[in-house]
Design a protein around this motif. Structure first.
Motif, short mmCIF file in Angstrom:
data_model
loop_
_atom_site.label_atom_id
_atom_site.label_comp_id
_atom_site.label_asym_id
_atom_site.label_seq_id
_atom_site.Cartn_x
_atom_site.Cartn_y
_atom_site.Cartn_z
N ARG A 106 0.83 -1.21 0.00
CA ARG A 106 0.00 0.00 0.00
C ARG A 106 0.87 1.26 0.00
O ARG A 106 0.55 2.24 -0.67
CB ARG A 106 -0.92 0.00 1.20
N GLY A 107 1.95 1.25 0.75
CA GLY A 107 2.83 2.41 0.79
C GLY A 107 3.47 2.69 -0.55
O GLY A 107 3.51 3.84 -1.02
N LYS A 108 3.97 1.65 -1.19
CA LYS A 108 4.58 1.82 -2.51
C LYS A 108 3.55 2.28 -3.54
O LYS A 108 3.82 3.14 -4.38
CB LYS A 108 5.20 0.51 -2.98
N SER A 109 2.37 1.70 -3.48
CA SER A 109 1.33 2.04 -4.45
C SER A 109 0.85 3.47 -4.27
O SER A 109 0.55 4.15 -5.25
CB SER A 109 0.15 1.07 -4.32
N ALA A 110 0.77 3.93 -3.04
CA ALA A 110 0.32 5.30 -2.80
C ALA A 110 1.31 6.31 -3.39
O ALA A 110 0.91 7.30 -4.00
CB ALA A 110 0.14 5.54 -1.30
N LEU A 111 2.60 6.04 -3.24
CA LEU A 111 3.60 6.94 -3.82
C LEU A 111 3.55 6.90 -5.35
O LEU A 111 3.67 7.94 -6.01
CB LEU A 111 4.99 6.57 -3.32
N ALA A 112 3.36 5.72 -5.92
CA ALA A 112 3.26 5.61 -7.38
C ALA A 112 2.00 6.30 -7.88
O ALA A 112 2.00 6.90 -8.96
CB ALA A 112 3.28 4.14 -7.79
N MET A 113 0.91 6.22 -7.10
CA MET A 113 -0.32 6.92 -7.49
C MET A 113 -0.09 8.43 -7.53
O MET A 113 -0.60 9.11 -8.42
CB MET A 113 -1.45 6.60 -6.51
N LEU A 114 0.65 8.95 -6.58
CA LEU A 114 0.94 10.38 -6.57
C LEU A 114 1.74 10.79 -7.80
O LEU A 114 1.50 11.84 -8.40
CB LEU A 114 1.68 10.77 -5.29
N ALA A 115 2.72 9.96 -8.19
CA ALA A 115 3.51 10.25 -9.39
C ALA A 115 2.62 10.22 -10.63
O ALA A 115 2.72 11.09 -11.50
CB ALA A 115 4.66 9.25 -9.52
N CYS A 116 1.73 9.23 -10.72
CA CYS A 116 0.82 9.15 -11.87
C CYS A 116 -0.13 10.34 -11.90
O CYS A 116 -0.44 10.88 -12.97
CB CYS A 116 0.02 7.85 -11.82
N LEU A 117 -0.59 10.75 -10.74
CA LEU A 117 -1.49 11.90 -10.66
C LEU A 117 -0.79 13.16 -11.13
O LEU A 117 -1.39 13.99 -11.84
CB LEU A 117 -2.01 12.05 -9.23
N ALA A 118 0.47 13.33 -10.75
CA ALA A 118 1.23 14.49 -11.19
C ALA A 118 1.38 14.50 -12.71
O ALA A 118 1.25 15.55 -13.36
CB ALA A 118 2.60 14.51 -10.51
N VAL A 119 1.65 13.34 -13.30
CA VAL A 119 1.78 13.24 -14.75
C VAL A 119 0.44 13.52 -15.42
O VAL A 119 0.37 14.22 -16.44
CB VAL A 119 2.34 11.86 -15.16
N MET A 120 -0.64 13.00 -14.84
CA MET A 120 -1.96 13.24 -15.41
C MET A 120 -2.29 14.74 -15.42
O MET A 120 -2.80 15.27 -16.41
CB MET A 120 -3.03 12.46 -14.64
N VAL A 121 -2.00 15.41 -14.33
CA VAL A 121 -2.28 16.85 -14.26
C VAL A 121 -1.39 17.62 -15.22
O VAL A 121 -1.85 18.53 -15.93
CB VAL A 121 -2.10 17.36 -12.80
N ALA A 122 -0.10 17.24 -15.29
CA ALA A 122 0.83 17.94 -16.17
C ALA A 122 0.46 17.77 -17.65
O ALA A 122 0.71 18.67 -18.45
CB ALA A 122 2.25 17.43 -15.94
N THR A 123 -0.13 16.66 -18.02
CA THR A 123 -0.53 16.48 -19.41
C THR A 123 -1.94 16.99 -19.68
O THR A 123 -2.26 17.34 -20.81
CB THR A 123 -0.44 14.99 -19.80
N ALA A 124 -2.79 17.05 -18.66
CA ALA A 124 -4.17 17.49 -18.87
C ALA A 124 -4.27 19.01 -19.01
O ALA A 124 -5.13 19.50 -19.76
CB ALA A 124 -5.05 17.01 -17.73
N ILE A 125 -3.42 19.74 -18.35
CA ILE A 125 -3.51 21.20 -18.40
C ILE A 125 -3.32 21.75 -19.82
O ILE A 125 -4.13 22.55 -20.29
CB ILE A 125 -2.54 21.84 -17.38
N PRO A 126 -2.26 21.35 -20.55
CA PRO A 126 -2.12 21.88 -21.92
C PRO A 126 -3.25 21.43 -22.85
O PRO A 126 -3.69 22.20 -23.71
CB PRO A 126 -0.78 21.33 -22.39
N VAL A 127 -3.72 20.21 -22.69
CA VAL A 127 -4.81 19.73 -23.55
C VAL A 127 -6.09 20.50 -23.26
O VAL A 127 -6.79 20.94 -24.18
CB VAL A 127 -5.03 18.21 -23.35
N ALA A 128 -6.40 20.73 -21.99
CA ALA A 128 -7.59 21.49 -21.64
C ALA A 128 -7.48 22.93 -22.12
O ALA A 128 -8.47 23.51 -22.60
CB ALA A 128 -7.80 21.45 -20.13
N ASN A 129 -6.29 23.50 -22.05
CA ASN A 129 -6.08 24.86 -22.54
C ASN A 129 -6.30 24.94 -24.05
O ASN A 129 -6.89 25.90 -24.56
CB ASN A 129 -4.68 25.33 -22.17
N ASP A 130 -5.81 23.94 -24.78
CA ASP A 130 -6.02 23.91 -26.24
C ASP A 130 -7.50 23.76 -26.59
O ASP A 130 -8.00 24.39 -27.52
CB ASP A 130 -5.21 22.78 -26.89
#
Length: 173
Positions: A106-130
């Motif tokens: 659970r600890g490892k997965s929670a940290l990996a989820m945070l990394a995935c969430l950061a990537v999702m936000v970083a890629t969603a912002i430019p697409v939403a702006n476009d």
């Protein structure tokens, strides 16, 4: 175009490093070598006898066997043959090791989820702006959407691992 390649590379690097960073973080918490030494323990007596090598406790041995995904039947046979522990006492050792393992997963997965969430936000912002500005650039947005969908799939995988506490691979890998 360079911004697109940079964001794609950043997303790939973040996802590739998520597993390594989580492994390092969890191993650092578990490994007693990283524990800070108290001030009085750092002073050594030259006349003191040498300490014996680390003797693994029975629970630590069971923990390692559970971490390496040894079947429960083999652990029970090993506990009975080597230590004479059978029945409910053996089940208690195994249950305690499984709880520790699921906490580690659970600890490892929670940290990996945070990394995935950061990537999702970083890629969603430019697409939403476009999309908001009605400036859809097919190549750029397609790459960003691919990165976002890949990280969304990984986020779902790690979310399931966080909820269940079970992993397909051994905890030490």
């Amino acid at each position: 175009m360079m911004l697109i390649l940079g964001l794609g590379a950043l997303a790939f690097i973040a996802l590739a490093m998520a597993k390594g960073v989580t492994r390092w973080f969890v191993d650092r918490q578990i490994d007693p070598l990283f524990a800070p030494l108290p001030e009085e323990d750092t002073k050594t007596d030259p006349n003191a006898p040498k300490a014996a090598p680390h003797q693994w406790t029975i629970q630590e041995q069971v923990n390692n066997k559970v971490d390496l995904q040894t079947p429960e039947f083999e652990i029970r046979v090993w506990l009975g043959a080597k230590h004479g522990i059978v029945g409910d006492e053996a089940a208690a050792y195994i249950e305690k090791a499984r709880k520790r393992q699921s906490g580690s997963v659970r600890g490892k997965s929670a940290l990996a989820m945070l990394a995935c969430l950061a990537v999702m936000v970083a890629t969603a912002i430019p697409v939403a702006n476009d999309f908001k500005n009605r400036e859809i650039v097919l190549a750029k947005d397609a790459l960003l959407l691919m990165g976002m969908s890949f990280s969304t799939i990984l986020f779902g995988r790690y979310l399931i691992r966080t909820i269940t506490g079970k992993s397909d691979e051994s905890v030490q890998s």
